[in-house]
Design an enzyme around this catalytic site. Structure first.
Site, PDB file in Angstrom:
ATOM      1  N   LYS A   1      22.311 -46.981  11.437  1.00  0.00           N
ATOM      2  CA  LYS A   1      23.359 -47.992  12.543  1.00  0.00           C
ATOM      3  C   LYS A   1      24.636 -47.019  12.453  1.00  0.00           C
ATOM      4  O   LYS A   1      25.100 -47.001  13.726  1.00  0.00           O
ATOM      5  CB  LYS A   1      23.564 -49.211  11.736  1.00  0.00           C
ATOM      6  CG  LYS A   1      22.475 -50.022  11.454  1.00  0.00           C
ATOM      7  CD  LYS A   1      23.222 -51.511  11.127  1.00  0.00           C
ATOM      8  CE  LYS A   1      23.840 -51.580   9.710  1.00  0.00           C
ATOM      9  NZ  LYS A   1      22.975 -51.401   8.488  1.00  0.00           N
TER      10      LYS A   1
ATOM     11  N   ARG B   1      26.254 -59.974   9.694  1.00  0.00           N
ATOM     12  CA  ARG B   1      25.039 -59.714   8.623  1.00  0.00           C
ATOM     13  C   ARG B   1      24.431 -60.900   8.204  1.00  0.00           C
ATOM     14  O   ARG B   1      23.420 -60.884   7.396  1.00  0.00           O
ATOM     15  CB  ARG B   1      25.770 -58.954   7.664  1.00  0.00           C
ATOM     16  CG  ARG B   1      25.163 -57.630   7.168  1.00  0.00           C
ATOM     17  CD  ARG B   1      25.901 -57.100   6.203  1.00  0.00           C
ATOM     18  NE  ARG B   1      25.296 -55.972   5.483  1.00  0.00           N
ATOM     19  CZ  ARG B   1      25.808 -54.592   5.905  1.00  0.00           C
ATOM     20  NH1 ARG B   1      26.674 -54.349   6.747  1.00  0.00           N
ATOM     21  NH2 ARG B   1      25.266 -53.658   5.199  1.00  0.00           N
TER      22      ARG B   1
ATOM     23  N   ARG C   1      20.415 -54.576  -2.289  1.00  0.00           N
ATOM     24  CA  ARG C   1      20.720 -54.579  -0.664  1.00  0.00           C
ATOM     25  C   ARG C   1      19.554 -54.770   0.415  1.00  0.00           C
ATOM     26  O   ARG C   1      19.718 -55.702   1.354  1.00  0.00           O
ATOM     27  CB  ARG C   1      21.331 -53.242  -0.277  1.00  0.00           C
ATOM     28  CG  ARG C   1      22.655 -53.147  -0.951  1.00  0.00           C
ATOM     29  CD  ARG C   1      23.279 -51.820  -0.988  1.00  0.00           C
ATOM     30  NE  ARG C   1      23.669 -51.256   0.376  1.00  0.00           N
ATOM     31  CZ  ARG C   1      23.726 -50.071   0.545  1.00  0.00           C
ATOM     32  NH1 ARG C   1      23.416 -49.005  -0.507  1.00  0.00           N
ATOM     33  NH2 ARG C   1      24.285 -49.689   1.676  1.00  0.00           N
TER      34      ARG C   1
ATOM     35  N   ARG D   1      21.293 -39.936   0.776  1.00  0.00           N
ATOM     36  CA  ARG D   1      22.672 -39.849   1.251  1.00  0.00           C
ATOM     37  C   ARG D   1      23.684 -39.236   0.702  1.00  0.00           C
ATOM     38  O   ARG D   1      24.137 -39.815  -0.666  1.00  0.00           O
ATOM     39  CB  ARG D   1      22.700 -41.632   1.955  1.00  0.00           C
ATOM     40  CG  ARG D   1      24.009 -41.657   2.806  1.00  0.00           C
ATOM     41  CD  ARG D   1      23.855 -42.967   3.618  1.00  0.00           C
ATOM     42  NE  ARG D   1      24.073 -44.093   2.944  1.00  0.00           N
ATOM     43  CZ  ARG D   1      23.848 -45.269   3.646  1.00  0.00           C
ATOM     44  NH1 ARG D   1      23.908 -45.329   5.083  1.00  0.00           N
ATOM     45  NH2 ARG D   1      23.949 -46.363   2.866  1.00  0.00           N
TER      46      ARG D   1
ATOM     47  N   ARG E   1      27.627 -42.674  -2.509  1.00  0.00           N
ATOM     48  CA  ARG E   1      28.254 -44.133  -2.816  1.00  0.00           C
ATOM     49  C   ARG E   1      27.680 -44.782  -3.885  1.00  0.00           C
ATOM     50  O   ARG E   1      26.327 -44.543  -4.210  1.00  0.00           O
ATOM     51  CB  ARG E   1      27.898 -44.791  -1.450  1.00  0.00           C
ATOM     52  CG  ARG E   1      28.981 -44.540  -0.510  1.00  0.00           C
ATOM     53  CD  ARG E   1      28.495 -45.005   0.928  1.00  0.00           C
ATOM     54  NE  ARG E   1      27.928 -46.330   1.160  1.00  0.00           N
ATOM     55  CZ  ARG E   1      27.495 -47.159   2.151  1.00  0.00           C
ATOM     56  NH1 ARG E   1      27.528 -46.582   3.239  1.00  0.00           N
ATOM     57  NH2 ARG E   1      26.963 -48.450   1.626  1.00  0.00           N
TER      58      ARG E   1
HETATM   59  P1  ADP Z   1      24.852 -50.255   4.603  1.00  0.00           P
HETATM   60  O1  ADP Z   1      24.579 -50.707   6.077  1.00  0.00           O
HETATM   61  O2  ADP Z   1      24.478 -49.157   4.131  1.00  0.00           O
HETATM   62  O3  ADP Z   1      24.421 -51.465   3.796  1.00  0.00           O
HETATM   63  P2  ADP Z   1      27.575 -50.927   4.797  1.00  0.00           P
HETATM   64  O4  ADP Z   1      28.792 -49.851   4.856  1.00  0.00           O
HETATM   65  O5  ADP Z   1      27.498 -51.524   6.253  1.00  0.00           O
HETATM   66  O6  ADP Z   1      26.264 -50.395   4.287  1.00  0.00           O
HETATM   67  O7  ADP Z   1      28.099 -52.191   3.700  1.00  0.00           O
HETATM   68  C1  ADP Z   1      28.287 -51.624   2.549  1.00  0.00           C
HETATM   69  C2  ADP Z   1      28.834 -53.042   1.695  1.00  0.00           C
HETATM   70  O8  ADP Z   1      30.070 -53.872   2.343  1.00  0.00           O
HETATM   71  C3  ADP Z   1      27.683 -54.161   1.992  1.00  0.00           C
HETATM   72  O9  ADP Z   1      26.481 -53.804   0.944  1.00  0.00           O
HETATM   73  C4  ADP Z   1      28.535 -55.444   1.615  1.00  0.00           C
HETATM   74  O10 ADP Z   1      28.952 -55.639   0.242  1.00  0.00           O
HETATM   75  C5  ADP Z   1      29.773 -55.125   2.415  1.00  0.00           C
HETATM   76  N1  ADP Z   1      29.668 -55.701   3.803  1.00  0.00           N
HETATM   77  C6  ADP Z   1      29.645 -54.906   4.959  1.00  0.00           C
HETATM   78  N2  ADP Z   1      29.569 -55.704   6.095  1.00  0.00           N
HETATM   79  C7  ADP Z   1      29.381 -56.865   5.513  1.00  0.00           C
HETATM   80  C8  ADP Z   1      29.229 -58.070   6.329  1.00  0.00           C
HETATM   81  N3  ADP Z   1      29.305 -58.080   7.480  1.00  0.00           N
HETATM   82  N4  ADP Z   1      29.317 -59.264   5.472  1.00  0.00           N
HETATM   83  C9  ADP Z   1      29.297 -59.187   4.297  1.00  0.00           C
HETATM   84  N5  ADP Z   1      29.554 -58.109   3.477  1.00  0.00           N
HETATM   85  C10 ADP Z   1      29.599 -56.778   4.286  1.00  0.00           C
END
Ligand code: ADP
Ligand code: ZN
Length: 211
Positions: A13, A88, A166, A122, A155
């Site tokens: 994404k 999400r 996740r 990654r 990360r």
């Molecule tokens: P990925 O898409 O690879 O899981 P992100 O960088 O989008 O990673 O998100 C990393 C973390 O940030 C998530 O695992 C969560 O803990 C938090 N996070 C990100 N976006 C949201 C959201 N919309 N709602 C709740 N937690 C979020």
């Protein structure tokens, strides 16, 4: 264009969001990047989010909804934006409908086993947050960001057990969001490809963008 990108963690994404953002000349709003920056700077939001993010759990809805509602009011969002990582949960999607009119939700579909392969390889730039993959999208010099020369790091939430967690949360919490946009008539779906550029082509096709 006000666009949402959906997909499992590691589906690509973020990368596609950046490409679209440049092309459409609108900002990418990445909740993951916003939270990681807040954590790095030790802001109140960052301190609140840290334990959730590092264990792969979702940050509470009210926290993240507040961040996005404020961010979308900024000047650079006037002509649109690409949302990466939000909404999400169903609650987040419903809240978003209350303060933004979305044009489309694009889902990038990738199998769990492919996700696991991707996350383990990654790497992310510690300075500018650009992402790489040791096999599929390597930097020119190992361990160094092409764009800014920063150090590439793994990360904490890309560690195997956290990845599993996740993925589980994705299926439970985020798949209903897809259904929500399907019912709104806004869902577009593409299958994520091994090569970045191939996925980008499918994304452009789905959005009716021709170069
Ligand atoms: P990925 O898409 O690879 O899981 P992100 O960088 O989008 O990673 O998100 C990393 C973390 O940030 C998530 O695992 C969560 O803990 C938090 N996070 C990100 N976006 C949201 C959201 N919309 N709602 C709740 N937690 C979020
Ligand atoms: Zn960098």
């Amino acid at each position: 264009m006000r666009l949402i990108l959906l997909g499992a963690p590691g589906a690509g994404k973020g990368t596609q969001a950046e490409i679209l953002s440049r092309l459409l000349n609108v900002p990418t709003i990445s909740t993951g990047n916003i939270l990681r920056a807040a954590m790095k700077n030790g802001t109140p939001v960052g301190l609140q989010a840290k334990a959730y993010v590092e264990s792969g759990k979702l940050v509470p809805d009210d926290v993240i909804i507040g961040i996005i509602e404020e961010r979308l009011q900024e000047d650079d969002c006037k002509n649109g934006y690409v949302l990466d990582g939000f909404p999400r949960t169903l609650a987040q999607a419903k809240a978003l409908s209350g303060f933004a009119k979305i044009d489309g939700a694009l889902s990038i579909e990738v199998s769990d086993s492919e996700i696991e392969h991707r996350m383990e390889g990654r790497r992310i730039c510690s300075k500018c947050q650009a992402t790489y993959h040791v096999e599929d999208n390597p930097p020119k010099v190992e361990g160094i960001c092409d764009k800014c020369g920063g150090q590439l790091v793994i990360r904490k939430d890309d560690i195997h057990d956290v990845v599993e967690n996740r993925l589980h949360i994705y299926h439970e919490e985020t798949e209903p969001v897809k259904e929500y946009y399907r019912q709104e008539g806004l869902l577009l779906a593409v299958r994520g490809q091994k090569k970045l550029a191939d996925t980008t082509q499918l994304v452009f096709d789905a959005l009716g963008i021709s170069l």
